[in-house]
Enzyme design. Structure first.
Site, mmCIF file in Angstrom:
data_model
loop_
_atom_site.group_PDB
_atom_site.id
_atom_site.type_symbol
_atom_site.label_atom_id
_atom_site.label_comp_id
_atom_site.label_asym_id
_atom_site.label_seq_id
_atom_site.Cartn_x
_atom_site.Cartn_y
_atom_site.Cartn_z
ATOM 1 N N ASP A 158 0.835 -1.202 0.000
ATOM 2 C CA ASP A 158 0.000 0.000 0.000
ATOM 3 C C ASP A 158 0.871 1.253 0.000
ATOM 4 O O ASP A 158 1.459 1.605 1.020
ATOM 5 C CB ASP A 158 -0.916 -0.007 1.225
ATOM 6 C CG ASP A 158 -1.862 1.181 1.255
ATOM 7 O OD1 ASP A 158 -2.055 1.811 0.201
ATOM 8 O OD2 ASP A 158 -2.405 1.474 2.334
ATOM 9 N N ASP A 202 -1.653 5.219 -5.725
ATOM 10 C CA ASP A 202 -2.004 4.388 -4.574
ATOM 11 C C ASP A 202 -2.156 2.931 -4.984
ATOM 12 O O ASP A 202 -3.159 2.537 -5.582
ATOM 13 C CB ASP A 202 -3.302 4.893 -3.946
ATOM 14 C CG ASP A 202 -3.743 4.058 -2.750
ATOM 15 O OD1 ASP A 202 -2.888 3.353 -2.179
ATOM 16 O OD2 ASP A 202 -4.930 4.113 -2.393
#
Length: 486
Positions: free
Chosen positions: A92, A310
């Site tokens: 992440d 992201d």
């Protein structure tokens, strides 16, 4: 510098006036045969001592795929504690902290629909584990970046995170050893370790509690002080640059390294400074080379606005003001043989089996610095199902009503090299077949590079330079010996 020069000149003058004889002894006597491998190991140990402040390439295995019908996330494996235990964590780039589920966790899933065994970290079972107090400097740094908190009732450093999908986790921080695969001179060293601070989750909510795609935690690759990339960089173990190449086919996987993937076709765009996420300055969008009529102010970075890279997001999202012009341009560019349909509120297209998605237009996201992210149809369309002799493809870009944020998730990031150069405050990318090995350097923009293979959960590497790497190493050792002698 002038003083150093005068000292060196005086030293040379003294040596010239009064010759000095030094007696040299062989480390390995000439009458004893020594294997070349022993000599190389000797030199390698010496080089490690001499280059203690030099960063090494750190390799993490990658599994998973962007396809929501299969996994919908990419994850890696980390080893924590003494003795080390394995944990599978989602990759992440939209958050900072590494955290894993701990014992007596409320809401943590017990099993996973993925082919992995879930584990729980127990600080009491690790001989090298220690709790982080509020007075710890690392906790204070985390408080400044909102990654940590402290209450008056306890001296324990804690955290509470809420993610965009509504899920959340809370817990406390511990310090323990992380064991990882570092690469030095083409060799994979699996017994490297360093002390890092990470979260111990004792409560989870939302999608984190579901078992279908459950993993042991989340590996945040943000640039704040409590991120692992920042911690290892401050210890001189890894550089302030990391890279990934995520495979977009059904097998998934890819490459994730602390280091810079070296590829001549990479283009870079500067990061927007002083942002909590990896924000880039998106300036325009082109479809088939035509810039769409979107006000550039729509993409400007401000509170709850801007463009974020992201890897923790599966699809991609466009600012609401840009979404309709984007969809309309795609629809206007397709042949008449393609039928436009709506499916559950999504813009989709029915194409015959004799056609493929290559009939759809090319899209370019144009960023500051002249860098464009070129998207194939597979990078913005998602296959849905088959109807008779046709197939349905839907636009994978979504919009968040009332939001002006653009998020580039795995749908866009797959099948490309992405380099996050934190030292240079820029992000670079290039289209790439992520099933192929990549060349990685421990120093952004320069330095020796290593050859890293993709697709194995245990990681594997080999030397790209082959036999001449040994010649370079032996020459370097001889050069350093002569330099030290002089």
């Amino acid at each position: 510098m002038a003083a150093a020069f005068l000292f060196a000149a005086a030293l040379l003058a003294a040596v010239s006036a009064s010759p000095v004889t030094l007696t040299l002894e062989r480390a390995f006597p000439s009458d004893h045969g020594v294997e070349l491998s022993q000599l190389r190991a000797w030199d390698s140990l010496r080089h490690r001592r001499m280059l203690q402040s030099t960063n090494y390439v750190v390799n993490f295995p990658v599994k998973g795929t962007f396809d929501p019908s299969q996994v919908g996330l990419y994850f890696t494996k980390v080893k924590l504690g003494t003795p080390p235990r394995e944990f599978y964590v989602q990759i992440d780039t939209g958050s900072d902290v590494l955290w894993v589920s701990c014992g007596s966790c409320n809401g943590c899933p017990q099993t996973s629909g993925l082919p992995i065994q879930l584990n729980y970290f127990d600080p009491g079972s690790s001989s090298t584990s220690s709790l982080i107090s509020c007075s710890d400097r690392r906790c204070r740094n985390g408080v400044q970046s909102s990654d940590a908190s402290c209450s008056g009732q306890s001296n324990q450093c804690t955290y509470t995170f809420q993610y965009g999908d509504g899920s959340g986790t809370s817990g406390y921080y511990v310090s323990d050893l992380m064991h990882f695969a570092s690469i030095f001179e083409g060799s994979l060293t699996t017994n490297s370790s360093a002390s890092v601070v990470f979260g111990c989750s004792n409560q989870q909510t939302g999608d984190l509690t579901k078992s279908d795609r459950a993993v042991d935690g989340i590996f945040g690759f943000g640039q704040q002080g409590l991120s692992v990339i920042s911690q290892l960089s401050s210890q001189g173990i890894a550089p302030r640059v990391f890279s990934h190449c995520l495979k977009g086919d059904n097998s998934g996987g890819g490459v994730l390294v602390l280091g810079e993937i070296v590829e001549p076709n990479i283009v870079f765009s500067p990061l927007v400074p002083s942002q909590p996420h990896y924000n880039l300055n998106l300036q325009s969008i082109s479809v088939n080379g035509q810039i769409l009529p979107i006000d550039p102010a729509v993409f400007a970075t401000s509170n709850n606005r801007g463009t974020i890279v992201d890897s923790g997001t599966t699809l991609a999202y466009l600012a609401e003001e840009a979404y309709n012009p984007f969809v309309n341009a795609i629809t206007a560019a397709i042949p008449q043989s393609v039928r436009s349909v709506l499916s559950r509120g999504n813009q989709c297209y029915l194409i015959t089996t004799s056609s493929n998605v290559d009939i759809f237009p090319q899209v370019s996201l144009n960023f500051a610095g002249g860098a464009s992210l070129v998207l194939r149809p597979q990078d913005y369309l998602m296959p849905q199902n088959y109807i008779g002799e046709g197939s349905v493809w839907c636009i994978g870009f979504q919009k968040i009503p009332g939001q002006s944020v653009t998020i580039l998730g795995d749908l866009v990031l797959k099948d490309k090299i992405f380099v996050y150069d934190l030292a240079g405050q820029r992000i670079g990318w290039a289209n790439y077949d992520c099933s192929l090995p990549v060349n990685v350097s421990a120093s952004a923009g320069r330095g020796r590079s290593e050859f890293v293979d993709a697709g194995e959960i245990n990681g594997s590497t080999c030397s790209r330079d082959g036999p001449h790497m040994l010649i370079k190493t032996l020459f370097l050792a001889l050069f350093m010996h002569i330099t030290l002698f002089l």
